[in-house]
Write a protein that holds these residues in place. Structure first.
Motif, PDB file in Angstrom:
ATOM      1  N   TYR A 153       0.824  -1.204   0.000  1.00 44.57           N
ATOM      2  CA  TYR A 153       0.000   0.000   0.000  1.00 44.57           C
ATOM      3  C   TYR A 153       0.863   1.260   0.000  1.00 44.57           C
ATOM      4  CZ  TYR A 153      -3.674   3.319   1.256  1.00 44.57           C
ATOM      5  OH  TYR A 153      -4.550   4.378   1.244  1.00 44.57           O
ATOM      6  N   LYS A 156       2.970   0.948  -3.818  1.00 44.63           N
ATOM      7  CA  LYS A 156       2.332   0.786  -5.114  1.00 44.63           C
ATOM      8  C   LYS A 156       1.037   1.601  -5.205  1.00 44.63           C
ATOM      9  CE  LYS A 156       5.389  -2.266  -6.424  1.00 44.63           C
ATOM     10  NZ  LYS A 156       6.351  -1.993  -7.523  1.00 44.63           N
ATOM     11  N   GLU A 157       0.976   2.460  -6.202  1.00 44.07           N
ATOM     12  CA  GLU A 157      -0.193   3.315  -6.375  1.00 44.07           C
ATOM     13  C   GLU A 157      -1.446   2.505  -6.688  1.00 44.07           C
ATOM     14  OE1 GLU A 157      -2.843   6.229  -6.552  1.00 44.07           O
ATOM     15  OE2 GLU A 157      -0.768   6.467  -5.866  1.00 44.07           O
ATOM     16  N   TRP A 158      -1.305   1.432  -7.478  1.00 41.41           N
ATOM     17  CA  TRP A 158      -2.477   0.640  -7.850  1.00 41.41           C
ATOM     18  C   TRP A 158      -3.073  -0.077  -6.642  1.00 41.41           C
ATOM     19  CZ3 TRP A 158      -2.880  -4.624  -7.208  1.00 41.41           C
ATOM     20  CH2 TRP A 158      -1.694  -5.337  -7.000  1.00 41.41           C
ATOM     21  N   SER A 161      -4.992   2.605  -4.677  1.00 38.55           N
ATOM     22  CA  SER A 161      -6.247   2.906  -5.359  1.00 38.55           C
ATOM     23  C   SER A 161      -7.275   1.796  -5.147  1.00 38.55           C
ATOM     24  CB  SER A 161      -5.988   3.092  -6.855  1.00 38.55           C
ATOM     25  OG  SER A 161      -7.193   3.301  -7.556  1.00 38.55           O
ATOM     26  N   LEU A 162      -6.827   0.539  -5.234  1.00 37.53           N
ATOM     27  CA  LEU A 162      -7.734  -0.599  -5.081  1.00 37.53           C
ATOM     28  C   LEU A 162      -8.306  -0.668  -3.671  1.00 37.53           C
ATOM     29  CD1 LEU A 162      -8.872  -3.178  -6.452  1.00 37.53           C
ATOM     30  CD2 LEU A 162      -6.907  -4.406  -5.501  1.00 37.53           C
ATOM     31  N   ARG A 165     -10.640   2.315  -2.952  1.00 40.28           N
ATOM     32  CA  ARG A 165     -11.864   2.243  -3.742  1.00 40.28           C
ATOM     33  C   ARG A 165     -12.875   1.284  -3.119  1.00 40.28           C
ATOM     34  NH1 ARG A 165     -10.632   1.445  -9.881  1.00 40.28           N
ATOM     35  NH2 ARG A 165      -9.495   3.348  -9.356  1.00 40.28           N
TER      36      ARG A 165
END
Length: 222
Positions: A153, A156-158, A161-162, A165
């Motif tokens: 977390y 990594k940006e993804w 975001s996950l 979200r």
């Protein structure tokens, strides 16, 4: 963002006392530990159920108080946690079966290791669901969630975001440290029922995570 709150300090103090009591009786009076301290419907089991139910209530509060401020995926993730922790709390006390004196149906009497109305003690063939799913698989998930995802977390940006979200709370480092210390203290207890204390520790730590996660903005108005 990793500073201990007053609630954290109180919770860890209580958890430490529980661990010490468990270790004391585990080494000095194994019979009391098994038949008193960690007995079915005993203080440890009820503590676990209460903590899991508190996470359920907190998630319900988040869902209704932030409904109009959040998107569909956030609502879906929060709803999933509501179902998960309500189920976990109910399973912990066999859905109140012993409280209300409800007799198990024929299916559970024949296929449940304890003859109770719950899923985690079901036996399929020679395999105990509790051992396969609620012990081995769940432990793997917990290790990934508490030890691996905090790094991902932050890096990594993804992943950020996950998680944000879907309203997935991210642990702070003191949650991870508490998990590691708890694992060690439970592991050295000689009782076969020591994992009941471990479940209580999980319940309390998860309540702290949902109460004040690293990504606490997921529980704030947008």
């Amino acid at each position: 963002m990793n500073t201990l709150t007053k609630t954290d300090k109180i919770a860890y103090f209580v958890l430490g006392v529980i661990f010490l009591i468990g270790l004391y009786f585990g080494f000095t009076d194994l019979n009391y530990f098994d038949t008193g301290f960690t007995v079915e419907d005993g203080p440890v089991e009820w503590g676990t159920a209460i903590m899991l139910f508190c996470v359920f209530v907190l998630s319900v509060y988040h869902l209704f108080s932030l409904w109009k401020y959040k998107k569909a995926l956030w609502r879906l993730g929060t709803l999933a946690f509501i179902v998960l922790f309500f189920f976990a709390a109910g399973e912990e006390i066999s859905w109140g079966q012993r409280i209300f004196g409800i007799e198990s149906g024929e299916f559970f009497q024949q296929n449940n290791a304890q003859g109770e109305t719950n899923l985690h003690n079901l036996v399929v063939g020679d395999t105990k669901i509790n051992k396969l799913i609620f012990s081995q698989l769940l432990m793997l998930v917990m290790v990934i969630y508490l030890l691996v995802t905090p790094f991902l977390y932050r890096k990594k940006e993804w992943v950020r975001s996950l998680f944000d979200r879907f309203a997935v709370p991210v642990v702070k480092w003191h949650h991870t440290i508490a998990f590691i210390i708890g694992t060690v203290l439970v592991a050295i207890n000689p009782s076969s029922r020591k994992w009941e204390v471990y479940e209580l520790a999980f319940g309390l730590i998860f309540f702290l995570i949902f109460l004040n996660p690293f990504n606490k903005r997921i529980f704030e108005k947008e």
